[in-house]
Design an enzyme around this catalytic site. Structure first.
Site, PDB file in Angstrom:
ATOM      1  N   HIS A 169       0.753  -1.282   0.138  1.00 20.16           N
ATOM      2  CA  HIS A 169       0.220  -0.051   0.005  1.00 20.16           C
ATOM      3  C   HIS A 169       0.869   1.317  -0.045  1.00 20.16           C
ATOM      4  CE1 HIS A 169      -4.589  -0.152  -0.136  1.00 20.16           C
ATOM      5  NE2 HIS A 169      -4.328  -0.987   0.798  1.00 20.16           N
ATOM      6  N   SER A 294     -22.085  11.355 -10.203  1.00 19.77           N
ATOM      7  CA  SER A 294     -21.261  10.532 -11.152  1.00 19.77           C
ATOM      8  C   SER A 294     -21.708   8.988 -10.890  1.00 19.77           C
ATOM      9  CB  SER A 294     -19.868  10.755 -10.846  1.00 19.77           C
ATOM     10  OG  SER A 294     -19.517  10.391  -9.515  1.00 19.77           O
ATOM     11  N   ASP A 415      -4.786  -7.523 -21.339  1.00 26.51           N
ATOM     12  CA  ASP A 415      -4.591  -8.617 -22.300  1.00 26.51           C
ATOM     13  C   ASP A 415      -3.119  -8.780 -22.589  1.00 26.51           C
ATOM     14  OD1 ASP A 415      -4.850 -10.161 -24.469  1.00 26.51           O
ATOM     15  OD2 ASP A 415      -5.610  -8.901 -25.746  1.00 26.51           O
TER      16      ASP A 415
END
Length: 470
Positions: A169, A294, A415
């Protein structure tokens, strides 16, 4: 369910950054800012990415896929040298450092094989939370040295494979983790298709480690260093605990019989949620009122009211709603979008459970979250020191609702050359109690994916509220 016996560790190897006399041959030292110091000893985050590949027989996997993953990792790490190193705090130093030693440092990569139910793991149905844990790498740290990244690649013969990532973190936030993962994937796909590593990465995944422009106007660096020295003693229950330890605090235990599942909010559902809020806040259509509706606000508000309703109980109990803001664009001067580091700041608001449970609970919570976000303009770091200490000291009488991940992180675009990731799982929420938020799909198929980990009665109640509340 994947028992420890069904996951076989085949190898543990160390992958160093590819050699480059202008980069990887030079020692790198980074001094953490108050952002990184905020999360100095937080337990690592864990993320699993599942890739479906029907021709992933062991021969093809071990001769093509895994060598390509290791080769591309080595080349990708050349752009991310600080995370190849470690976090350390020398006894004679007043502060910790990130240090990369070119001759010694590497990233641990575990290779495993599993006969578990791959199709069930990549589905969105309810399954036991611990079922996913064997695919996350072990993160081995000491008081004097902590790695920043660990990886595990698990083959499911003739089904697919999983890449598990544990990140520290103190240097990774969600955007940085996604940036690294996508850079590694880009490099791998480039090698698979063209037979050589790319010289450059696309700008959006080419990291910037320029931290010197970050100003500590509030004196938070010293405050966090002192806070962690105190907190370390509190959590480790010993007066002899090392105030300069960089070993992450122990992970929270996973509750027995904990279940996890993914839920989705389509763009059409988000639109309905927005309309629902506006029915109670018609003034929000006035630009001067600036109510933030949002996708992130609406999704988090909706999920939180479902969670509080699913818990039930005393309507007068306090609920501590914690969320994180990316500060890259909010600083003065702003940081570039490709800034690498943990640059999120945690904010919160507190209210009663009854606010979530009311008929217009969505409108109430959306307004509170919107106001909390608007407050960033007035004081991005106001109360930051006290907020961290309070978050680490919350008692069981308070229901903590927190958010992991965010919209816009692009994990689902990953990917490596054999097709897009099929499923992303933030396994850390099994221990923290947070819910996860990620984007999935594109265009008309764009959805917001919600991950939750709950006991069975709460999971069943949550699923019911989630499906019927819109």
């Amino acid at each position: 369910m994947a028992s420890p016996n069904s996951v076989k560790i085949l190898d543990i190897c160390d992958v160093a950054a590819a050699y480059d006399h202008t980069k990887s041959a030079t020692e790198t030292i980074l001094s953490p800012t108050f952002f990184e110091l905020t999360y100095l000893r937080f337990p690592p985050s864990e993320c699993l990415c599942f890739f479906k590949l029907t021709d992933s027989n062991p021969t093809f996997f071990h001769s093509v896929i895994f060598p390509s993953l290791k080769q591309s990792l080595s080349h990708a790490l050349l752009h991310f040298l600080p995370i190849v190193g470690s976090l350390t705090w020398p006894p004679e130093s007043s502060r910790p450092f990130f240090v990369y030693h070119p001759k010694n440092d590497s990233v641990s990569v575990t290779l495993a094989e599993c006969n578990g139910d791959f199709d069930r793991l990549i589905g969105n149905g309810i399954h036991e939370a611990v079922e996913s844990h064997p695919y996350a790498p072990h993160f081995v740290a000491t008081e004097t040295r902590s790695p920043l990244l660990a990886l595990q690649v698990t083959l499911f013969p003739n089904k697919g494979f999983c890449i598990g990532m544990a990140t520290h973190h103190a240097i990774f936030d969600g955007k940085s983790a996604s940036m690294f993962l996508r850079a590694w994937a880009y490099t791998c796909k480039f090698i698979v298709e063209k037979g050589e590593a790319p010289c450059l990465l696309p700008a959006e995944i080419n990291p910037s480690f320029e931290w010197k422009s970050i100003q500590d106007s509030k004196g938070l660096e010293e405050a966090y260093i002192n806070l962690w020295a105190t907190m370390g003693k509190r959590f480790e229950s010993g007066s002899d605990s090392n105030p300069k330890s960089v070993k992450p605090l122990p992970k929270l235990e996973v509750q027995p019989n904990l279940l996890r599942a993914n839920f989705h909010l389509s763009s059409e559902v988000i639109k309905k949620l927005r309309e629902s809020v506006l029915r109670y806040h018609p003034e929000a259509t006035d630009p001067t009122k600036r109510l933030n509706l949002s996708t992130y606000v609406l999704a988090c508000s909706y999920v939180s009211i479902c969670l509080v309703k699913a818990r039930g109980g005393d309507a007068d109990r306090e609920v501590y709603f914690s969320w994180s803001a990316d500060c890259r664009s909010r600083l003065d001067p702003p940081l570039p979008p490709n800034h690498f580091g943990d640059t999120v700041v945690v904010h919160h608001f507190v209210c009663k459970a009854r606010d979530f449970m009311q008929e217009n609970g969505l409108a109430i919570i959306a307004e509170k979250l919107s106001a909390s976000i608007r407050g960033l303009e007035e004081g991005l770091f106001e109360g930051a020191n006290e907020r961290l200490e309070k978050l680490l000291s919350l008692g069981p009488e308070v229901q903590l609702v927190s958010v992991a991940g965010s919209t816009g992180l692009e994990f689902y675009t990953t990917d490596f050359g054999w097709g897009n990731v099929e499923k992303v799982e933030l396994t850390s929420i099994d221990r923290t109690g947070a819910f996860s938020v990620l984007d999935i799909g594109n265009g008309s198929d764009r959805r917001t994916e919600i991950g939750v980990a709950l006991k069975r009665p709460e999971m069943e109640s949550f699923a019911s509220f989630f499906s019927t509340g819109v």
